[in-house]
Design a protein around this motif. Structure first.
Motif, PDB file in Angstrom:
ATOM      1  N   TYR A 163      33.014  51.676  41.180  1.00 17.33           N
ATOM      2  CA  TYR A 163      34.220  52.352  41.628  1.00 17.33           C
ATOM      3  C   TYR A 163      34.961  52.891  40.349  1.00 17.33           C
ATOM      4  CZ  TYR A 163      33.086  51.176  46.168  1.00 17.33           C
ATOM      5  OH  TYR A 163      32.266  50.948  47.491  1.00 17.33           O
ATOM      6  N   ASN A 164      34.376  52.999  39.238  1.00 15.06           N
ATOM      7  CA  ASN A 164      34.745  53.818  37.997  1.00 15.06           C
ATOM      8  C   ASN A 164      36.186  52.980  37.633  1.00 15.06           C
ATOM      9  OD1 ASN A 164      35.044  55.583  35.954  1.00 15.06           O
ATOM     10  ND2 ASN A 164      36.324  56.959  37.147  1.00 15.06           N
ATOM     11  N   LEU A 165      36.018  51.689  37.635  1.00 21.14           N
ATOM     12  CA  LEU A 165      37.127  50.932  37.125  1.00 21.14           C
ATOM     13  C   LEU A 165      36.632  49.887  35.932  1.00 21.14           C
ATOM     14  CD1 LEU A 165      38.462  49.850  40.646  1.00 21.14           C
ATOM     15  CD2 LEU A 165      39.922  51.083  38.921  1.00 21.14           C
ATOM     16  N   TYR A 166      35.647  50.551  35.245  1.00 15.95           N
ATOM     17  CA  TYR A 166      35.072  49.663  34.092  1.00 15.95           C
ATOM     18  C   TYR A 166      34.979  50.548  32.806  1.00 15.95           C
ATOM     19  CZ  TYR A 166      32.267  45.734  33.140  1.00 15.95           C
ATOM     20  OH  TYR A 166      31.765  44.444  32.505  1.00 15.95           O
ATOM     21  N   GLY A 167      35.813  51.330  32.574  1.00 12.86           N
ATOM     22  CA  GLY A 167      35.842  52.214  31.342  1.00 12.86           C
ATOM     23  C   GLY A 167      34.906  53.268  31.155  1.00 12.86           C
ATOM     24  N   LYS A 168      34.963  53.878  30.075  1.00 11.72           N
ATOM     25  CA  LYS A 168      34.087  55.338  30.002  1.00 11.72           C
ATOM     26  C   LYS A 168      32.890  55.006  29.077  1.00 11.72           C
ATOM     27  CE  LYS A 168      36.587  57.166  26.054  1.00 11.72           C
ATOM     28  NZ  LYS A 168      36.790  55.830  25.415  1.00 11.72           N
ATOM     29  N   ASP A 169      32.937  53.835  28.467  1.00  6.89           N
ATOM     30  CA  ASP A 169      31.715  53.725  27.416  1.00  6.89           C
ATOM     31  C   ASP A 169      31.515  51.992  27.314  1.00  6.89           C
ATOM     32  OD1 ASP A 169      33.479  53.213  25.545  1.00  6.89           O
ATOM     33  OD2 ASP A 169      33.520  55.017  24.607  1.00  6.89           O
ATOM     34  N   MET A 170      30.574  51.932  26.194  1.00  7.91           N
ATOM     35  CA  MET A 170      30.040  50.360  26.151  1.00  7.91           C
ATOM     36  C   MET A 170      31.278  49.718  25.546  1.00  7.91           C
ATOM     37  SD  MET A 170      26.381  50.161  24.668  1.00  7.91           S
ATOM     38  CE  MET A 170      26.560  48.572  24.231  1.00  7.91           C
ATOM     39  N   LYS A 171      32.073  50.450  24.602  1.00  2.27           N
ATOM     40  CA  LYS A 171      33.354  49.802  23.625  1.00  2.27           C
ATOM     41  C   LYS A 171      34.350  49.592  24.739  1.00  2.27           C
ATOM     42  CE  LYS A 171      35.781  50.700  19.617  1.00  2.27           C
ATOM     43  NZ  LYS A 171      36.162  51.530  18.601  1.00  2.27           N
ATOM     44  N   ASP A 172      34.512  50.158  25.746  1.00  2.00           N
ATOM     45  CA  ASP A 172      35.704  50.275  26.587  1.00  2.00           C
ATOM     46  C   ASP A 172      35.177  48.951  27.633  1.00  2.00           C
ATOM     47  OD1 ASP A 172      37.110  52.312  26.047  1.00  2.00           O
ATOM     48  OD2 ASP A 172      37.020  53.521  27.932  1.00  2.00           O
ATOM     49  N   ARG A 173      34.109  48.953  27.891  1.00  2.00           N
ATOM     50  CA  ARG A 173      33.503  47.995  28.590  1.00  2.00           C
ATOM     51  C   ARG A 173      33.691  46.306  27.980  1.00  2.00           C
ATOM     52  NH1 ARG A 173      29.803  51.231  30.810  1.00  2.00           N
ATOM     53  NH2 ARG A 173      28.417  50.570  29.417  1.00  2.00           N
ATOM     54  N   LEU A 174      33.450  46.566  26.689  1.00  2.00           N
ATOM     55  CA  LEU A 174      33.547  45.518  25.640  1.00  2.00           C
ATOM     56  C   LEU A 174      34.973  44.715  25.792  1.00  2.00           C
ATOM     57  CD1 LEU A 174      32.662  43.020  23.872  1.00  2.00           C
ATOM     58  CD2 LEU A 174      33.218  45.047  22.207  1.00  2.00           C
ATOM     59  N   PHE A 175      36.043  45.743  25.659  1.00  5.71           N
ATOM     60  CA  PHE A 175      37.467  45.308  25.677  1.00  5.71           C
ATOM     61  C   PHE A 175      37.895  44.858  27.164  1.00  5.71           C
ATOM     62  CE2 PHE A 175      37.216  46.929  21.452  1.00  5.71           C
ATOM     63  CZ  PHE A 175      38.202  46.115  20.824  1.00  5.71           C
ATOM     64  N   ILE A 176      37.323  45.461  28.087  1.00  7.78           N
ATOM     65  CA  ILE A 176      37.841  45.087  29.344  1.00  7.78           C
ATOM     66  C   ILE A 176      37.353  43.798  29.762  1.00  7.78           C
ATOM     67  CG2 ILE A 176      37.070  45.879  31.717  1.00  7.78           C
ATOM     68  CD1 ILE A 176      37.248  48.793  31.173  1.00  7.78           C
ATOM     69  N   ASP A 177      36.026  43.579  29.296  1.00  9.77           N
ATOM     70  CA  ASP A 177      35.611  42.078  29.360  1.00  9.77           C
ATOM     71  C   ASP A 177      36.247  40.970  28.587  1.00  9.77           C
ATOM     72  OD1 ASP A 177      33.629  42.949  31.267  1.00  9.77           O
ATOM     73  OD2 ASP A 177      31.921  43.336  29.595  1.00  9.77           O
ATOM     74  N   MET A 178      36.790  41.224  27.492  1.00  9.88           N
ATOM     75  CA  MET A 178      37.372  40.420  26.823  1.00  9.88           C
ATOM     76  C   MET A 178      38.849  40.157  27.705  1.00  9.88           C
ATOM     77  SD  MET A 178      36.998  40.669  22.826  1.00  9.88           S
ATOM     78  CE  MET A 178      37.421  42.491  22.412  1.00  9.88           C
ATOM     79  N   TYR A 179      39.457  41.320  28.362  1.00  3.34           N
ATOM     80  CA  TYR A 179      40.807  41.049  28.813  1.00  3.34           C
ATOM     81  C   TYR A 179      40.688  40.529  29.959  1.00  3.34           C
ATOM     82  CZ  TYR A 179      43.192  44.251  25.504  1.00  3.34           C
ATOM     83  OH  TYR A 179      43.345  44.781  23.926  1.00  3.34           O
ATOM     84  N   VAL A 180      39.581  40.621  30.864  1.00  2.47           N
ATOM     85  CA  VAL A 180      39.245  40.071  32.048  1.00  2.47           C
ATOM     86  C   VAL A 180      39.228  38.703  31.852  1.00  2.47           C
ATOM     87  CG1 VAL A 180      37.570  39.877  33.881  1.00  2.47           C
ATOM     88  CG2 VAL A 180      38.677  42.217  33.328  1.00  2.47           C
ATOM     89  N   GLU A 181      38.251  38.150  31.081  1.00  2.00           N
ATOM     90  CA  GLU A 181      38.036  36.808  30.645  1.00  2.00           C
ATOM     91  C   GLU A 181      39.453  35.855  30.436  1.00  2.00           C
ATOM     92  OE1 GLU A 181      35.221  35.108  31.377  1.00  2.00           O
ATOM     93  OE2 GLU A 181      34.446  37.058  31.800  1.00  2.00           O
ATOM     94  N   GLY A 182      40.068  36.656  29.686  1.00  2.00           N
ATOM     95  CA  GLY A 182      41.396  35.817  29.478  1.00  2.00           C
ATOM     96  C   GLY A 182      42.140  36.014  30.476  1.00  2.00           C
ATOM     97  N   THR A 183      42.357  36.893  31.585  1.00  2.00           N
ATOM     98  CA  THR A 183      43.141  36.772  32.795  1.00  2.00           C
ATOM     99  C   THR A 183      42.478  35.734  33.823  1.00  2.00           C
ATOM    100  OG1 THR A 183      42.384  38.571  33.338  1.00  2.00           O
ATOM    101  CG2 THR A 183      44.539  38.669  32.870  1.00  2.00           C
ATOM    102  N   THR A 184      40.918  35.552  33.642  1.00  2.97           N
ATOM    103  CA  THR A 184      40.601  34.718  34.565  1.00  2.97           C
ATOM    104  C   THR A 184      40.483  33.274  34.208  1.00  2.97           C
ATOM    105  OG1 THR A 184      38.639  36.295  34.722  1.00  2.97           O
ATOM    106  CG2 THR A 184      38.079  34.141  35.425  1.00  2.97           C
ATOM    107  N   ASP A 185      40.618  33.136  32.723  1.00  2.21           N
ATOM    108  CA  ASP A 185      40.877  31.798  32.246  1.00  2.21           C
ATOM    109  C   ASP A 185      42.318  31.147  32.835  1.00  2.21           C
ATOM    110  OD1 ASP A 185      38.382  31.511  31.322  1.00  2.21           O
ATOM    111  OD2 ASP A 185      39.085  31.791  28.815  1.00  2.21           O
ATOM    112  N   LEU A 186      43.261  32.243  32.550  1.00  7.47           N
ATOM    113  CA  LEU A 186      44.587  31.713  32.979  1.00  7.47           C
ATOM    114  C   LEU A 186      44.575  31.383  34.625  1.00  7.47           C
ATOM    115  CD1 LEU A 186      47.667  31.476  32.431  1.00  7.47           C
ATOM    116  CD2 LEU A 186      47.957  33.908  32.558  1.00  7.47           C
ATOM    117  N   MET A 187      44.084  32.376  35.390  1.00  2.00           N
ATOM    118  CA  MET A 187      44.013  32.137  36.836  1.00  2.00           C
ATOM    119  C   MET A 187      43.276  30.892  37.252  1.00  2.00           C
ATOM    120  SD  MET A 187      44.144  35.867  38.636  1.00  2.00           S
ATOM    121  CE  MET A 187      42.663  36.642  37.917  1.00  2.00           C
TER     122      MET A 187
END
Ligand SMILES: N[C@@H](CCC(=O)N[C@@H](CS)C(=O)NCC(=O)O)C(=O)O
Length: 220
Positions: free
Chosen positions: A79-103
């Motif tokens: 659903y196009n919620l994963y950035g536009k390229d590999m570099k975007d995905r890398l940062f998205i993954d890092m931020y998501v892992e942070g919020t996952t750890d907090l949750m």
């Protein structure tokens, strides 16, 4: 017409809630089957639906998929919620892992009591204020979204995490003006606004019934 995704989990937040949030943000309708008995859970295992004998399970695009991260990544990419390229995905993954750890620090709270619960509540505030929220506050300086110029799973999960922590510490954003603005802005995105309305598929704070059902199915 493609079938709606179908979610199999308890009738509560747990590990499935981020999946509900993401589908909600993507504007995708879904069905749910709630596990109420051990027989239901055992049946899913017997018929081979649970690869690792664990839920969350999501039926989507003719597949039965498990492992929360894999489920979320698939939905985000679809659903196009994963950035536009590999570099975007890398940062998205890092931020998501942070919020996952907090949750993941918040999710066990309803199952805890007494001193252990009090310590966990302190830990949540400490981690939110000193470790995670400063990172997101900085990342959002001068931009609307955590990564690039479009909404991603990282933003959706950050809003979910903020609201979750606020339920435990309602003043947690008091020193984070960027996150306050992010919360207001993101909550107004039409699909998210709809998901935040009463009557949506968003689950309330876990109650005793939810805790009893999970304990009965998984630990008895
Ligand atoms: N790594 C898995 C863990 C899933 C998980 O721990 N599920 C729990 C319910 S929230 C479960 O099914 N536990 C039963 C078991 O591990 O035997 C994921 O993130 O989806």
């Amino acid at each position: 017409m493609a079938q709606k995704p179908k979610l199999y989990y308890f009738n509560g937040r747990g590990k499935m809630e981020s999946v509900r949030w993401l589908l909600g943000a993507a504007g995708v309708e879904f069905d749910e089957e709630f596990l109420e008995t051990k027989e239901q859970y055992n049946k899913l295992i017997e018929v081979g639906s649970l690869l690792f004998q664990q839920v969350p399970l999501v039926e989507i695009d003719g597949m039965k998929i498990v492992q929360t991260r894999a489920i979320l990544n698939y939905i985000a990419a679809k659903y196009n919620l994963y950035g536009k390229d590999m570099k975007d995905r890398l940062f998205i993954d890092m931020y998501v892992e942070g919020t996952t750890d907090l949750m993941l620090a918040v999710i066990p709270l309803p199952f805890q009591q007494g001193d252990a619960k009090a310590k966990q509540i302190d830990l949540i505030k400490n981690r939110a204020v000193n470790r995670y929220f400063p990172v997101y506050e900085k990342a959002l300086q001068g931009q609307d979204f955590l990564v690039g110029k479009q909404l991603s799973i990282a933003d959706v999960q950050l809003l979910e995490a903020i609201l979750m922590v606020e339920e435990v510490h309602n003043d947690v954003l008091s020193h984070f003006p960027g996150l306050q603005a992010f919360k207001t802005r993101t909550s107004e995105i039409p699909t998210i606004k709809k998901f935040l309305q009463p009557g949506s598929k968003r689950k309330p704070m876990p109650d005793e019934k939810y805790v009893a059902t999970v304990n009965k199915i998984l630990f008895s």
